[in-house]
Design a protein around this motif. Structure first.
Motif, PDB file in Angstrom:
ATOM      1  N   LEU A 443      49.895 -71.531  22.896  1.00 25.33           N
ATOM      2  CA  LEU A 443      48.733 -70.960  23.317  1.00 25.33           C
ATOM      3  C   LEU A 443      48.325 -72.168  23.252  1.00 25.33           C
ATOM      4  CD1 LEU A 443      48.462 -67.610  21.786  1.00 25.33           C
ATOM      5  CD2 LEU A 443      49.241 -68.009  23.542  1.00 25.33           C
ATOM      6  N   THR A 444      47.170 -72.346  24.380  1.00 23.05           N
ATOM      7  CA  THR A 444      46.224 -73.443  24.482  1.00 23.05           C
ATOM      8  C   THR A 444      45.767 -72.705  25.478  1.00 23.05           C
ATOM      9  OG1 THR A 444      46.997 -74.675  26.982  1.00 23.05           O
ATOM     10  CG2 THR A 444      47.470 -75.575  24.632  1.00 23.05           C
ATOM     11  N   PHE A 445      44.463 -72.692  24.904  1.00 22.54           N
ATOM     12  CA  PHE A 445      42.756 -73.153  25.624  1.00 22.54           C
ATOM     13  C   PHE A 445      42.070 -73.829  25.618  1.00 22.54           C
ATOM     14  CE2 PHE A 445      44.568 -69.238  22.976  1.00 22.54           C
ATOM     15  CZ  PHE A 445      43.886 -68.093  23.672  1.00 22.54           C
ATOM     16  N   ASP A 446      40.780 -73.614  26.630  1.00 23.26           N
ATOM     17  CA  ASP A 446      39.607 -74.408  26.668  1.00 23.26           C
ATOM     18  C   ASP A 446      38.565 -73.127  26.065  1.00 23.26           C
ATOM     19  OD1 ASP A 446      40.835 -75.793  28.493  1.00 23.26           O
ATOM     20  OD2 ASP A 446      39.866 -75.611  30.101  1.00 23.26           O
ATOM     21  N   MET A 447      37.843 -74.204  24.628  1.00 22.89           N
ATOM     22  CA  MET A 447      36.771 -73.697  24.015  1.00 22.89           C
ATOM     23  C   MET A 447      35.743 -74.373  23.397  1.00 22.89           C
ATOM     24  SD  MET A 447      39.267 -71.930  21.001  1.00 22.89           S
ATOM     25  CE  MET A 447      37.640 -70.049  20.866  1.00 22.89           C
ATOM     26  N   PRO A 448      34.582 -74.108  23.267  1.00 23.26           N
ATOM     27  CA  PRO A 448      33.341 -74.549  22.807  1.00 23.26           C
ATOM     28  C   PRO A 448      33.270 -75.110  21.015  1.00 23.26           C
ATOM     29  CG  PRO A 448      32.831 -72.138  23.645  1.00 23.26           C
ATOM     30  CD  PRO A 448      33.748 -72.421  23.350  1.00 23.26           C
ATOM     31  N   LEU A 449      33.417 -76.437  21.275  1.00 18.29           N
ATOM     32  CA  LEU A 449      33.856 -76.909  19.607  1.00 18.29           C
ATOM     33  C   LEU A 449      33.001 -76.188  19.069  1.00 18.29           C
ATOM     34  CD1 LEU A 449      34.685 -78.966  17.656  1.00 18.29           C
ATOM     35  CD2 LEU A 449      32.508 -80.083  18.564  1.00 18.29           C
ATOM     36  N   ALA A 450      31.465 -76.154  19.276  1.00 16.21           N
ATOM     37  CA  ALA A 450      30.539 -74.912  18.386  1.00 16.21           C
ATOM     38  C   ALA A 450      31.459 -74.059  17.763  1.00 16.21           C
ATOM     39  CB  ALA A 450      29.447 -74.380  18.751  1.00 16.21           C
ATOM     40  N   GLU A 451      31.628 -73.027  18.392  1.00 22.04           N
ATOM     41  CA  GLU A 451      33.137 -72.176  18.235  1.00 22.04           C
ATOM     42  C   GLU A 451      34.118 -72.092  16.619  1.00 22.04           C
ATOM     43  OE1 GLU A 451      32.019 -68.810  18.488  1.00 22.04           O
ATOM     44  OE2 GLU A 451      30.092 -69.524  20.454  1.00 22.04           O
ATOM     45  N   ILE A 452      34.533 -73.230  17.051  1.00 21.95           N
ATOM     46  CA  ILE A 452      35.114 -73.882  15.734  1.00 21.95           C
ATOM     47  C   ILE A 452      35.119 -74.913  14.972  1.00 21.95           C
ATOM     48  CG2 ILE A 452      36.982 -76.070  15.689  1.00 21.95           C
ATOM     49  CD1 ILE A 452      38.198 -74.250  18.169  1.00 21.95           C
ATOM     50  N   VAL A 453      33.127 -74.657  14.386  1.00 20.29           N
ATOM     51  CA  VAL A 453      33.159 -75.095  13.338  1.00 20.29           C
ATOM     52  C   VAL A 453      32.649 -74.090  12.532  1.00 20.29           C
ATOM     53  CG1 VAL A 453      30.460 -76.420  12.843  1.00 20.29           C
ATOM     54  CG2 VAL A 453      31.944 -77.400  14.502  1.00 20.29           C
ATOM     55  N   PHE A 454      32.333 -73.151  13.095  1.00 26.58           N
ATOM     56  CA  PHE A 454      32.290 -72.165  12.941  1.00 26.58           C
ATOM     57  C   PHE A 454      33.414 -70.418  12.621  1.00 26.58           C
ATOM     58  CE2 PHE A 454      27.297 -70.932  14.576  1.00 26.58           C
ATOM     59  CZ  PHE A 454      27.016 -72.413  14.102  1.00 26.58           C
ATOM     60  N   ASP A 455      33.234 -71.010  10.952  1.00 25.65           N
ATOM     61  CA  ASP A 455      34.249 -69.734  10.950  1.00 25.65           C
ATOM     62  C   ASP A 455      35.764 -70.071  11.112  1.00 25.65           C
ATOM     63  OD1 ASP A 455      33.946 -68.290  12.408  1.00 25.65           O
ATOM     64  OD2 ASP A 455      33.843 -66.900  10.644  1.00 25.65           O
ATOM     65  N   PHE A 456      36.285 -70.928  12.648  1.00 21.64           N
ATOM     66  CA  PHE A 456      37.317 -70.439  12.869  1.00 21.64           C
ATOM     67  C   PHE A 456      38.425 -70.182  12.318  1.00 21.64           C
ATOM     68  CE2 PHE A 456      40.808 -71.852  16.273  1.00 21.64           C
ATOM     69  CZ  PHE A 456      40.827 -70.490  17.119  1.00 21.64           C
ATOM     70  N   TYR A 457      39.255 -71.431  11.352  1.00 22.10           N
ATOM     71  CA  TYR A 457      40.090 -71.560  10.801  1.00 22.10           C
ATOM     72  C   TYR A 457      40.461 -70.304   9.885  1.00 22.10           C
ATOM     73  CZ  TYR A 457      40.131 -76.467  11.457  1.00 22.10           C
ATOM     74  OH  TYR A 457      40.152 -77.733  11.821  1.00 22.10           O
ATOM     75  N   ASP A 458      39.512 -69.957   9.441  1.00 18.77           N
ATOM     76  CA  ASP A 458      39.715 -68.952   8.526  1.00 18.77           C
ATOM     77  C   ASP A 458      39.627 -67.710   9.534  1.00 18.77           C
ATOM     78  OD1 ASP A 458      39.029 -70.654   6.194  1.00 18.77           O
ATOM     79  OD2 ASP A 458      36.996 -70.062   6.139  1.00 18.77           O
ATOM     80  N   ARG A 459      39.272 -67.380  10.226  1.00 22.18           N
ATOM     81  CA  ARG A 459      39.447 -65.681  10.768  1.00 22.18           C
ATOM     82  C   ARG A 459      41.026 -66.132  11.326  1.00 22.18           C
ATOM     83  NH1 ARG A 459      35.315 -63.943  13.386  1.00 22.18           N
ATOM     84  NH2 ARG A 459      37.355 -62.229  14.638  1.00 22.18           N
ATOM     85  N   LEU A 460      41.235 -67.479  12.307  1.00 26.09           N
ATOM     86  CA  LEU A 460      42.982 -67.759  12.811  1.00 26.09           C
ATOM     87  C   LEU A 460      43.934 -67.338  11.482  1.00 26.09           C
ATOM     88  CD1 LEU A 460      44.094 -68.685  15.030  1.00 26.09           C
ATOM     89  CD2 LEU A 460      44.115 -70.746  13.998  1.00 26.09           C
ATOM     90  N   LYS A 461      43.845 -67.737  10.367  1.00 24.43           N
ATOM     91  CA  LYS A 461      45.083 -67.882   9.461  1.00 24.43           C
ATOM     92  C   LYS A 461      44.407 -66.171   9.015  1.00 24.43           C
ATOM     93  CE  LYS A 461      43.790 -71.199   6.694  1.00 24.43           C
ATOM     94  NZ  LYS A 461      42.968 -71.666   5.266  1.00 24.43           N
ATOM     95  N   SER A 462      43.561 -65.418   9.010  1.00 22.17           N
ATOM     96  CA  SER A 462      43.791 -64.121   8.846  1.00 22.17           C
ATOM     97  C   SER A 462      44.692 -63.048   9.472  1.00 22.17           C
ATOM     98  CB  SER A 462      42.774 -63.839   7.702  1.00 22.17           C
ATOM     99  OG  SER A 462      41.539 -63.092   9.314  1.00 22.17           O
ATOM    100  N   VAL A 463      44.146 -63.190  11.100  1.00 19.71           N
ATOM    101  CA  VAL A 463      44.549 -62.829  12.002  1.00 19.71           C
ATOM    102  C   VAL A 463      45.974 -62.724  12.165  1.00 19.71           C
ATOM    103  CG1 VAL A 463      41.868 -62.208  13.432  1.00 19.71           C
ATOM    104  CG2 VAL A 463      43.772 -63.989  14.339  1.00 19.71           C
ATOM    105  N   SER A 464      46.676 -64.334  12.137  1.00 24.58           N
ATOM    106  CA  SER A 464      47.470 -64.116  11.823  1.00 24.58           C
ATOM    107  C   SER A 464      48.362 -64.566  10.601  1.00 24.58           C
ATOM    108  CB  SER A 464      48.315 -65.982  12.444  1.00 24.58           C
ATOM    109  OG  SER A 464      47.725 -66.423  11.942  1.00 24.58           O
ATOM    110  N   ARG A 465      47.887 -63.039   9.873  1.00 21.80           N
ATOM    111  CA  ARG A 465      48.619 -63.493   8.344  1.00 21.80           C
ATOM    112  C   ARG A 465      49.517 -64.857   8.339  1.00 21.80           C
ATOM    113  NH1 ARG A 465      51.683 -58.518   9.074  1.00 21.80           N
ATOM    114  NH2 ARG A 465      50.152 -57.157  10.433  1.00 21.80           N
TER     115      ARG A 465
END
Ligand code: GDP
Ligand code: MG
Length: 597
Positions: A443-465
């Motif tokens: 999947l590719t997205f255009d996203m604000p960088l600021a949203e990656i800085v804020f807890d994105f990695y952790d959330r991504l890991k948890s929603v995708s187990r």
């Protein structure tokens, strides 16, 4: 030159790049038993502990194949998105790449992003199916995935185990047979690419380069094209485990250079080295100054330590050119520095190095990206906002732009829904969805960088187990509706807690921040109102209730020893509290906005 091979190893994190590098060094005898140590190339302690390669390095191996002596230069690349420019420069110094893919994990986001970098540089790709020894390995399926990705023949994929040594000889043979020997003309003016530099406190900066054309000689008067500075080559040599000084390094080969440069920032990765008197007309293309992406304030816990912190930061900068900082002051925290980092990992590394190597205890404020603001008075003039408190008054503001990225996420088909919801919540817009196989989707997205800085990695890991990998690249600035949310503690604004937030999320985040701060700030002798505000308007409120009277503060008795200051310092380090007005704020509170969910 025909017997030189320059190659790198590219892989998604944890797919076995460092382990394979070690195995190759072992096999070619580049490492003696005594020198042997796991993951040799990751030679900073921090790198080893975290299992990541922060700085790229190069090492030369000798290998006899069919009676001929070959020189194999392995150029190690950093494996994290924070350091992607360094990856691209290391790749540019090679003719070939081992593309390592974990036989259990298959292709992941950084497999693809690194592969693209390698293809852009016309490298010969040698696919290596690593970890075939694992019981969970899926060699047939993953080979198919690799064949699909590269359009190669299945027979070109080398099954290997960097752990047990399976396939190592085949890999070395493939490097010799498939990676082209360097081209280049030793008689042309010197043209060498700087792909890395390392700070050595005793010898100054060591510059690692690949000679494209010409040769670089000991004592030669040389010039760095991008910085325009000239030097004498005090020492040149090749890189075995130890440096081997040489009289000259020829076109096609890789080496190091010592010129007495004392500061890392004088050497820029991607710059071209040439002869000062007979310069090349062709600087190597693609040079860019590395720009910090994430900013945060760093303050001493103890205001008295400000000067010591400055000295420590200056020393760190000598060996990390990508760290930038300038003094700033905060009404809440006093004097400190606004620092720029390549990304969140880089920020954590700097903070940790300040503590370990310089024994500093610091408070880090909420990281933010760099915004562009435009005022009504001068709608064409960019005001760079690296600190939320620098945002011009809302009434004078014409518009604000924030940095956007292209995010690429690879996940299992089952998790496409939750991953999409997360990205949309993070203000992402989907631009592409590709099924790599029946099971796996990019999947590719255009996203604000600021949203990656804020807890994105952790959330991504948890929603995708855990079944999602992620990579990103900056795509420029875009206009955004942003407001500054301020926090007041005990009716006093704490500037270090302000954050720039998208207007649509400001109320929600303001509310969550108050709740989080209530949870994180210890109760004190009096009620502490916690409020969030946009301008003069209060948008949320909580109260930290006073402690009950019977819990009295402990008194210290006994004598005052000379160790007292030290002990207090340690204690502060552990507690890492900062008094703002009469409220004690722990370090986590300054990061509260990052951990709201
Ligand atoms: P890097 O992040 O790509 O450098 O990966 P590392 O080389 O640090 O390896 C990540 C983990 O995988 C480590 O725990 C290694 O011991 C393990 N590993 C690497 N190669 C193999 C292999 O061929 N087989 C097995 N079983 N484990 C491996
Ligand atoms: Mg590694």
């Amino acid at each position: 030159m025909k017997n030189i091979r320059n190659f790198c190893i590219i892989a998604h994190i944890d797919h076995g790049k460092s382990t394979l590098a070690d195995r190759l060094l072992d096999y070619t005898g580049a490492v003696t038993e005594r020198e042997k140590q796991n993951q040799l190339l990751d030679n900073m302690d921090l790198e080893r502990e975290r299992g990541i390669t922060i700085k790229s390095h190069a090492i030369q191996m000798d290998y006899i194949h069919n009676g001929e002596h070959y020189i194999l230069n392995l150029i190690d690349t950093p494996g994290h998105v924070d350091f992607s420019y360094e990856v691209s420069r290391s790749i540019a110094a090679c003719e070939g790449a081992l593309l390592v893919v974990d036989a259990a994990q298959s292709i992941q986001a950084q497999t693809i992003s690194n592969l693209y970098l390698a293809l852009e540089n016309d490298l010969e790709i040698i696919p290596v199916l690593n970890k075939v020894d694992l019981p969970s390995a899926n060699p047939e399926e993953v080979t198919d995935d690799i064949v699909d990705l590269l359009g190669c023949d299945p027979s070109e994929v080398i099954p290997a185990s960097a752990k047990t040594g399976i396939g190592i000889e085949e890999i070395l043979t493939a490097i010799i047979d498939r990676v082209p020997a360097p081209k280049g003309n030793p008689d042309e003016p010197l043209q060498a690419l700087i792909f890395d530099s390392v700070y050595n406190p005793f010898r100054g900066v060591e510059t690692y380069f690949r000679v494209i054309n010409g040769k670089i000689k000991k004592g030669q008067h040389i010039k760095f094209i991008a910085t325009g500075k000239d030097y004498y080559a005090d020492e040149v040599g090749t890189l075995k485990l130890k440096q081997q000084p040489k009289q000259e390094i020829n076109a096609g080969d890789v080496g190091y250079l010592i010129t007495g440069i004392k500061e890392a920032k004088e050497v820029k990765v991607g710059d071209t080295i040439t002869d000062a008197k007979n310069p090349t007309q062709n600087a190597i293309g693609g040079f860019e100054d590395v720009k910090p992406m994430v900013f945060a304030g760093i303050y001493p816990v103890d205001t008295e330590d400000y000067e010591e912190l400055r000295t420590s930061m200056e020393k760190l900068q000598l060996n990390d050119a990508s760290l930038v900082f300038q003094p700033e002051s905060s009404a809440a925290l006093g004097f400190g520095f606004r620092c720029g980092f390549l990304g969140m990992l880089h920020l954590e590394i700097i903070q940790e190095r300040l503590e370990r190597e310089f024994d500093m205890t610091v408070i880090t404020t909420v990281p933010n990206v760099s915004y562009y603001a435009y005022t009504n008075k001068n709608p064409d003039e960019i005001v760079i906002v690296n600190n939320p408190t620098d945002l011009p008054e809302p009434s004078t503001l014409n518009r604000v732009e924030e940095p956007f990225i292209k995010a690429s996420i690879i996940t299992k088909a089952d998790f496409v829904g939750p991953v999409m919801s997360l990205c949309i919540e993070k203000r992402g817009q989907i631009t592409n969805q590709t099924y790599l196989t029946q099971e796996r989707v990019e999947l590719t997205f255009d996203m604000p960088l600021a949203e990656i800085v804020f807890d994105f990695y952790d959330r991504l890991k948890s929603v995708s187990r855990g079944y999602a990998s992620f990579d990103y690249a900056p795509i420029g600035m875009r206009e955004s509706k942003l407001v500054r949310v301020d926090i007041l503690l005990n009716s006093q604004q704490v500037d270090a807690l302000s954050a720039l937030i998208h207007a649509d999320n400001a109320y929600d985040i303001g509310k969550k921040m108050c709740e989080k701060l209530k949870e994180l700030i210890p109760r004190q002798q009096f009620d502490i109102p916690v409020q969030a505000a946009i301008g003069a308007k209060i948008i949320a409120r909580e109260t930290i209730k006073a402690l009950r009277k019977d819990v009295t503060a402990k008194c210290y008795g006994g004598d005052i020893s000379r160790k007292r200051k030290l002990l207090e310092k340690q204690k502060k380090g552990k507690k890492r509290m900062r008094a703002v007005g009469n409220v004690e704020i722990p370090q986590q509170a300054f990061m509260a906005v990052l951990k709201l969910n």
